[in-house]
Design an enzyme around this catalytic site. Structure first.
Site, PDB file in Angstrom:
ATOM      1  N   CYS A 116      -1.535   8.882   4.079  1.00 34.01           N
ATOM      2  CA  CYS A 116      -1.447   8.590   2.641  1.00 34.01           C
ATOM      3  C   CYS A 116      -2.737   8.964   1.943  1.00 34.01           C
ATOM      4  CB  CYS A 116      -1.040   7.150   2.368  1.00 34.01           C
ATOM      5  SG  CYS A 116      -1.745   5.985   3.479  1.00 34.01           S
ATOM      6  N   GLU A 142       0.873  -1.171   0.000  1.00 32.18           N
ATOM      7  CA  GLU A 142       0.000   0.000   0.000  1.00 32.18           C
ATOM      8  C   GLU A 142       0.903   1.211   0.000  1.00 32.18           C
ATOM      9  OE1 GLU A 142      -1.836   3.067   1.574  1.00 32.18           O
ATOM     10  OE2 GLU A 142      -2.530   1.723   3.185  1.00 32.18           O
TER      11      GLU A 142
END
Ligand code: FAD
Length: 1004
Positions: free
Chosen positions: A797, A763
């Site tokens: 993020c 990720e």
């Protein structure tokens, strides 16, 4: 001058007490004798009949609302149209919006319904006859024909005009002068007014000043226009505290007290000078304690002595209503002054339920059954009536049964209290009451404001008129028998057991039966917040450096030891593994203060962020436990021929290496580790080198919960240690969260090893965008942009990096966003009032400062915040001429804005697509087509519509991206665990012993 009496202790009452206990008390107290009940029936029936025979004196708006109730597609479309149309400046977007909404329903679906929406709209706007639309026409045909016949601008004009008329129905005037002159004809008829200046809560300091000035001039105008009657028979003004401060929130208490209280005193003094009624409106439950602090500080001001007009609104849907009344009475008593109290049921019920669920509270601050609200309203009314004359009760309701009950409780008296209604509602009821009981006063709450400002208010009113739980909606529906409207709340509830709504689970039970929701806290509850703050302050956390970095040899040894550990752990039944994770979740909740302290000290997290992170970690443990029980249990029987059984099972792969980042040092760390463990793997976890202490404590906790030490190993160190782990030949899988660049390195390293091909779950980051068009609400956009771009110092993020704003509204949007950003406090994360803490380290600061310096040369600066010394980076807003100027993820509080033309929307989508990333996307638009286009074109992992774009909740918004943003599957989603597992099919020939006994004995 006599010294002021000692201050009362601040208001305090249980935030969300148990419904049953409250119901037991309220039911007991509510019984009236049969004669009283009969009188209430008679009065209420008369009032209801008056409402029902009042034949559309209201210009068709109520007809329209009745026709398109909110439970219908048309009603919802109408509400969305009403909420946004008047703020859309450009014709293109307005036409698109109208087409989108009118196309959604069947606005001319019934022959007899000639007062359908379009008919009203066009008839009102253009003076046309209602016969424009013929019975039996389809909506599309009608819109098409209307557009063809009249042209799009005329349909737009008609629709806008209809929305304005709807607004006018609920708003007395666009200016206070207009409102005063509209109010005048009634002034002879004992009618009282309380004016309210419309608007959203302030988001910027400028907004707060603007609202203050508009209230101040309204008070002057009202005072000038008032005649020589005395209080309570004088006009009034209603104020919302959230209008006077851009951060009217519990954590900013000190600022609010310093800055808002003097403003409130100023306004109150002006109101006093004109002997007006000055009421502080009631807002959301989390602001109640703060509102009472502000209100009582202002009320105590000696300059307000000798005036009986100060008041506040109290919401009966709140469980604390009776305590608030006691508090207010105590305050007035301690100062030997009088106060006016408006009793309402409450206007934000849906918002309250959602907030409590999101926050994972133990209970709701409001009732979940309307009859409980009604019951509490009557109990509070009784309490207030008994406090006369110190308290002057003002009963605000449009419910005929509630009115009749209060009249009965007042025992024939007519003085010392009044009723209140909202302008545009309850006319027939109060007209009838005026006829029957001319001695009873009522006041009309009269909103004043421009069309742009009325929208949020309008939506509240549409909800109230259209919701099928609402009295006005039921009273308007002739199909509902009067006897149903007369049913007493006591009879509806019956017994205390029924006090809570069966279909509204407690916030803790939201995800039952699968799992328990993580426990949160309401910062608006002073006792809970201060308890948490002191618990966190009391924590002894390990000293920095107490976790030593591993050597490469130790890393290798950990993988070998984990290989041994795998054999035992993988044989542990899934149910037992799940129970271990659930124990870990419980331990985390018990020790949340400890982990919050660690997150603050090692990770620089603000209190709010740290609480959310602990909750996320808890949710991961419980979610993967629940998923794992299902997936790793007995296996799945597959279909097949008779005489054999086929079962598909999932089992662990071996040793998983989990490499996690510093930005969620607990949640992402534990998410990876618990997923790996639940799938039956042994895990070697390498946390970010910036946050080893949190990881070490988390590993200790998992061991304590029952994960064998051999199955879970912590290896601290930097990238080199990570590389050594990944390269180990016994590694069966890698899960990684971090930069795209490192993910690529890991991928190459795994590809380079001989032996089994090792899966990588990565990720990574993103250049996350948000698109805002002209239908979006600027205040909501400002909240969501500021949260998405700056919360956690932009170190998520999911954070917003690139904001696309339609150019027709860009100036105003950017100004509001910048103004809201200016109100953020950057500083010590241990202080609950801090909104933005430090960035993670000096390197990060240096990189961000360099980017900011470059942007200052290449882009237009809209906002630069200020910061104290240390590793802080001020929030910045830059406008780019082209989205291509931002080529990489900037991991900090820097927002880049790009304007776009409404007819170039496709280019916006293209430029987002071109970035190659696909993690999160935000869209603010009321046009469904626009939202759908973006969703269809952009393969982004997490899309958020009309809200902020951070804070994905485990099991609710499974999180993870696409393209350069990651491999998937999504963390906290149903496809995550299988990626950590390998599959095995077991086929058994059940007829091997010589025959298929089961088949043979099946009979005919
Ligand atoms: C003059 C005036 C001033 C007002 N000022 C304020 C204010 O300052 N702050 C504010 O919040 N509101 C204010 N209101 C709005 C007011 O709260 C609503 O108008 C009121 O709730 C409608 O009550 P009712 O008795 O007319 O209608 P009813 O139909 O009898 O009651 C509807 C109310 O019941 C409650 N309810 C609905 N479903 C449920 C449920 N499942 N469980 C529990 N409760 C439920 C809700 O509060 C809803 O609004 C004011 C209203 C008036 C008339």
């Amino acid at each position: 001058m006599p010294s002021p009496p000692p201050e009362l202790p601040p208001f305090s009452a249980p935030y969300a007490p148990d419904d049953r206990a409250m119901a037991a008390r309220l039911l007991q107290a509510a019984r009236l004798d049969p004669a009283q009940e009969a009188r209430i029936d008679r009065t209420a029936t008369r009032l209801i009949e008056a409402i029902r025979t009042n034949d559309d004196a209201l210009g068709g708006v109520e007809d329209m609302l009745r026709e398109f109730a909110l439970s219908t597609k048309e009603g919802l479309a109408l509400m969305v149209l009403a909420e946004a149309l008047l703020r859309v400046p450009d014709a293109r977007t307005a036409d698109q919006f109208i087409e989108d909404k009118l196309g959604q329903g069947d606005f001319v679906h019934h022959e007899t319904r000639s007062s359908a929406f379009l008919v009203n709209a066009s008839a009102w706007a253009l003076g046309m006859s209602a016969r424009v639309i013929q019975p039996g026409e389809t909506p599309q045909g009608t819109i098409g024909r209307l557009t063809k016949r009249l042209g799009a601008p005329a349909v737009r004009l008609a629709t806008r005009q209809a929305m304005r008329l709807m607004g006018n129905h609920f708003v007395l005037g666009e200016t206070i002068e207009a409102a005063l002159s509209r109010a005048r004809p009634d002034s002879s008829s004992q009618q009282r007014y309380s004016f309210d200046m419309l608007g959203e809560g302030a988001r910027t300091a400028e907004d707060a000043v603007r609202y203050f000035n508009s209230y101040a001039s309204a008070i002057e105008a009202i005072g000038r226009a008032a005649d020589d009657r005395t209080l309570p028979d004088r006009p009034g003004i209603s104020v919302k505290l959230s209008a006077f401060h851009p951060r009217f929130e519990a954590v900013s208490r000190e600022r609010v007290m310093n800055e808002l209280v003097p403003r409130l005193i100023d306004l109150a003094r002006q109101a006093k000078a004109h002997e007006l009624n000055f009421t502080v409106d009631a807002e959301e439950a989390d602001r109640l304690e703060l509102s009472l602090d502000v209100m009582s500080a202002a009320f105590r001001d000696p300059s307000l002595a000798g005036w009986d007009g100060f008041g506040l609104a109290i919401q009966a849907y709140q469980k604390r209503a009776a305590d608030v009344i006691d508090y207010v009475d105590g305050l007035a008593r301690s100062l030997d002054r009088k106060m006016m109290v408006r009793l309402v049921k409450g206007a934000y019920w849906d918002t309250e339920i959602k907030r409590a669920q999101e926050r994972g509270l133990d209970g709701y601050p409001v009732f979940t059954r309307k009859a409980m609200t009604d019951l509490n309203y009557v109990a509070c009314a009784q309490q207030l009536l008994a406090l006369r004359p110190r308290i002057f009760p003002q009963f605000a309701t449009h419910n005929a049964l509630t009115v009749a009950t209060i009249l009965e409780l007042a025992e024939g008296e007519a003085s010392g209290f009044e009723f209140q209604r909202l302008h545009g509602m309850g006319e027939a009821l109060y007209a009838k009451l005026g006829e029957d009981r001319p001695d009873i006063a009522h006041r009309t709450y009269a909103p004043v404001g421009s069309h742009r400002d009325l929208l949020a208010y309008l939506v509240r009113r549409l909800l109230e008129n259209g919701a099928n739980s609402s009295f006005v909606a039921l009273a308007a529906d002739d199909a509902v028998p009067v006897s149903q409207l007369l049913r007493r709340p006591t009879d509806i509830i019956g017994s205390a057991e029924n006090a809570a709504h069966p279909n509204i689970p407690l916030p803790r039970d939201l995800y039952r039966p699968q799992r328990e929701n993580s426990r949160g806290i309401e910062f608006g509850e002073r006792a809970a917040l201060s308890h948490l703050v002191s618990a966190v302050a009391a924590q002894q956390v390990p000293a920095a450096g107490s976790v030593a970095d591993a050597t490469a040899a130790a890393a290798n040894a950990a993988v070998s030891a984990a290989s041994d550990g795998f054999r035992r752990w993988s044989k542990t039944p899934a149910d037992k593994r799940a129970a271990t994770l659930e124990r870990a979740a419980d331990l985390l909740e018990t020790r949340s203060a400890h982990f919050i302290a660690l997150l603050q000290r090692e990770g620089g997290k603000t209190l709010d962020d740290a609480v959310s992170e602990v909750r996320e970690a808890v949710d991961f443990c419980r979610y993967y436990a629940a998923q794992g029980r299902e997936l790793f249990g007995d296996g799945k029987a597959m279909p097949g021929p008779t005489g054999e059984s086929n079962v598909l099972c999932l089992r662990g792969r071996g040793v998983f290496v989990a490499i996690s980042p510093w930005n969620f040092p607990l949640a992402i760390f534990l998410g990876q580790v618990t997923a790996g463990l639940m799938a039956g793997n042994a895990v070697v976890a390498k946390p970010a080198e910036q946050t080893p202490l949190i990881a070490a404590e988390a590993v200790r906790l998992l061991h304590e919960a029952g994960v064998p030490a051999s199955a879970l190993h912590l290896v601290a160190g930097d990238g080199r240690i990570g590389a050594a782990l990944v390269a180990h030949p016994h590694v069966a899988g890698v899960v990684f969260t971090g930069s795209t660049e490192v993910a690529r390195m890991i991928n190459r390293a795994l590809a380079a090893t001989d032996g089994p091909i090792v899966p990588l779950i990565a990720e990574t980051g993103g250049i996350n965008a948000m698109i805002v068009d002209a239908t979006a609400l600027p205040e909501q956009v400002a909240d969501d942009v500021v949260t998405s771009a700056f919360r956690t110092a932009g170190q998520r993020c999911s954070a917003l990096r690139l904001l696309f704003v339609q150019d027709d509204v860009a100036d105003r949007m950017i100004e509001m966003i910048a103004g809201a950003a200016r109100e953020l406090v950057v500083g010590d994360p241990n202080d609950p009032a801090t909104h933005i803490g430090p960035v993670i380290d000096a390197d990060a600061k240096q990189r961000l400062d360099a980017h900011i310096a470059r942007m200052k040369k290449e882009a237009r600066l809209h906002f630069a915040g200020t910061v104290p010394a240390g590793n802080f980076v001020a929030p910045h807003i830059f406008e780019l001429s082209d989205a291509g100027q931002l080529t990489e993820e900037v991991f900090g509080p820097v927002l880049h804005v790009v304007r776009y033309a409404a007819d170039r929307f496709d280019r916006v989508l293209q430029s987002i697509e071109r970035s190659g990333y696909g993690l999160t996307l935000g869209i603010h638009s009321r046009i469904d087509d626009t939202v759908e286009d973006a969703i269809e074109v952009l393969q982004v992992g997490n899309i958020y519509v009309n809200r902020n774009m951070i804070g994905a909740v485990v099991g609710v918004q499974p999180f993870g991206g696409h393209g350069l943003s990651g491999t998937g599957p999504k963390a906290g989603g149903p496809h995550y665990l299988p990626r950590f597992a390998t599959e095995q099919t077991v086929t058994v020939n059940t007829a091997a012993a010589g025959g298929n006994a089961a088949l043979m004995s099946g009979g005919e």
